[in-house]
Design an enzyme around this catalytic site. Structure first.
Site, PDB file in Angstrom:
ATOM      1  N   CYS A  21       0.814  -1.224   0.000  1.00 12.90           N
ATOM      2  CA  CYS A  21       0.000   0.000   0.000  1.00 12.90           C
ATOM      3  C   CYS A  21       0.847   1.273   0.000  1.00 12.90           C
ATOM      4  O   CYS A  21       0.445   2.293  -0.550  1.00 12.90           O
ATOM      5  CB  CYS A  21      -0.965   0.004   1.184  1.00 12.90           C
ATOM      6  SG  CYS A  21      -0.192  -0.191   2.786  1.00 12.90           S
TER       7      CYS A  21
ATOM      8  N   HIS B 220      -1.160   6.810   5.165  1.00 12.18           N
ATOM      9  CA  HIS B 220       0.298   6.833   5.056  1.00 12.18           C
ATOM     10  C   HIS B 220       0.758   8.126   4.380  1.00 12.18           C
ATOM     11  O   HIS B 220       0.143   8.585   3.405  1.00 12.18           O
ATOM     12  CB  HIS B 220       0.808   5.667   4.208  1.00 12.18           C
ATOM     13  CG  HIS B 220       0.621   4.317   4.830  1.00 12.18           C
ATOM     14  ND1 HIS B 220       0.289   4.124   6.154  1.00 12.18           N
ATOM     15  CD2 HIS B 220       0.738   3.066   4.284  1.00 12.18           C
ATOM     16  CE1 HIS B 220       0.206   2.816   6.401  1.00 12.18           C
ATOM     17  NE2 HIS B 220       0.465   2.163   5.285  1.00 12.18           N
TER      18      HIS B 220
END
Length: 356
Positions: free
Chosen positions: A147, A241
């Site tokens: 990811c 993130h």
């Protein structure tokens, strides 16, 4: 859209598995028929498992979780020709090939088969053309990526295609949810957690080189070659993130050109897909993780009904300094990254196969 495609979900109680459940509950292409899980979840109803996401549990997920063995023993490729995998790598290495042997087409978020040359590794906006140029049987494995590499690849790809990348430096700030439900609960409770992520930098580099590969007419890949330095760390944020990227290009490039390249990022082979964001890259002066978790789309509908929510990458304007170009990017790791990225791959593959 025609008849929905019956689907198996491999994984039941984890964060990524539950994000898949959320996205499958009203999907216009796929219908969730079977969920298979670990011994801890097998035999239990989905609604009785602890919900680990920051959004409400869908109200109509009342399936009973099967064990992996029962799922394999009773598998019917006509009823469920497709599976989504959220399995740990060691389990995926056994279960995914066993399902393929039974005739299943698997879209996997697991890392077990990502770097096998015969298995496509796809971020649709970056290298979706691979799926157009390769011929596949009905059964097989297709992989989504780590990811954290997605915001790196999506911002670097258009620059690399037009001006060439010479060097890349990346520093990550990865949220607790990227480490699973147990780490998320531990971090949010105030307990200490490991900030280092062993092996993550190596995986990111390997996948980045493949995602930015030159792609031949037959779909074969020549991995990108440039200097790479990646440092990964875990932070106390629950979801989302952040990556800080620095690059040097082979040919001179200016800010206007980069912003134009980002603004015209691939429309995914001109297909309208349920999870494809209107604007894959959104430029903002600053990143605000709480706001940017659902960037780019109307937030009046739930994540299960508006599959585009959270699928955009937020990126700051490029800064030029001492021969380097710097920017930061934010992605919703379980939405754009894990479940959403894998489902977007499945949507693209399904539409291309229908079109061929």
């Amino acid at each position: 859209m025609g008849e929905l495609v019956g689907t198996i979900l491999l994984g039941a109680g984890g964060i990524v598995a539950q994000r898949f459940q959320e996205r499958l509950v009203s999907h216009p292409l796929f219908r969730l028929e079977i969920v298979a899980g670990s011994p801890d979840t097998a035999g239990r109803q989905l609604t009785n498992l602890e919900w680990n996401l920051d959004s409400p549990r869908p109200s109509n997920l009342d399936l009973v979780v099967l064990s992996m063995g029962e799922m394999l023993d009773t598998y019917d490729p006509v009823r469920t020709p497709v599976a989504f995998s959220t399995l740990p790598a060691d389990i995926a290495a056994k279960i995914e090939p066993a399902l393929v042997e039974r005739g299943c087409r698997i879209y996997s978020n697991a890392s077990a088969h990502r770097m096998l040359p015969e298995v496509p590794l796809i971020v649709p906006e970056v290298n979706g053309i691979v799926l157009e140029r390769r011929l596949h049987d009905n059964a097989g494995i297709l992989c989504s990526t780590n990811c954290t590499v997605i915001p790196v690849a999506m911002t670097l790809a258009p620059i690399h295609r037009s001006h060439g990348i010479q060097s890349v430096r990346v520093r990550t700030e990865q949220s607790l949810s990227g480490g699973g439900a147990n780490l998320l609960r531990k971090g949010l409770s105030g307990e200490e957690f490991e900030r280092k992520i062993p092996g993550e930098a190596e995986k990111m580099e390997e996948e980045l080189r493949r995602l930015l590969a030159d792609i031949a007419d037959d779909g074969t890949e020549r991995h990108a070659m440039f200097d790479v330095n990646i440092q990964c760390s875990r932070v106390g944020r629950a979801f989302g993130h952040v990556v800080h990227i620095e690059t040097q290009t082979k040919e001179n490039i200016d800010e206007e050109t980069i912003l134009r390249l980002w603004a015209t990022q691939s429309s995914i082979l001109h297909l309208s897909l349920p999870s494809s964001p209107t604007f894959p890259l959104i430029v903002r002066e600053n990143i605000h993780p709480d706001r940017d978790l659902q960037a780019g789309e109307d937030t009046t509908d739930s994540l299960g009904f508006n599959l585009k929510r959270g699928m955009s990458i937020v990126v700051t304007p490029p800064i030029f300094e001492s021969g380097w170009i710097r920017w930061s990017a934010f992605s919703a790791n379980t939405i754009r990254g894990a479940a959403g990225g894998c489902m977007l791959l499945a949507e693209l593959d399904t539409q291309l196969r229908l079109r061929s």
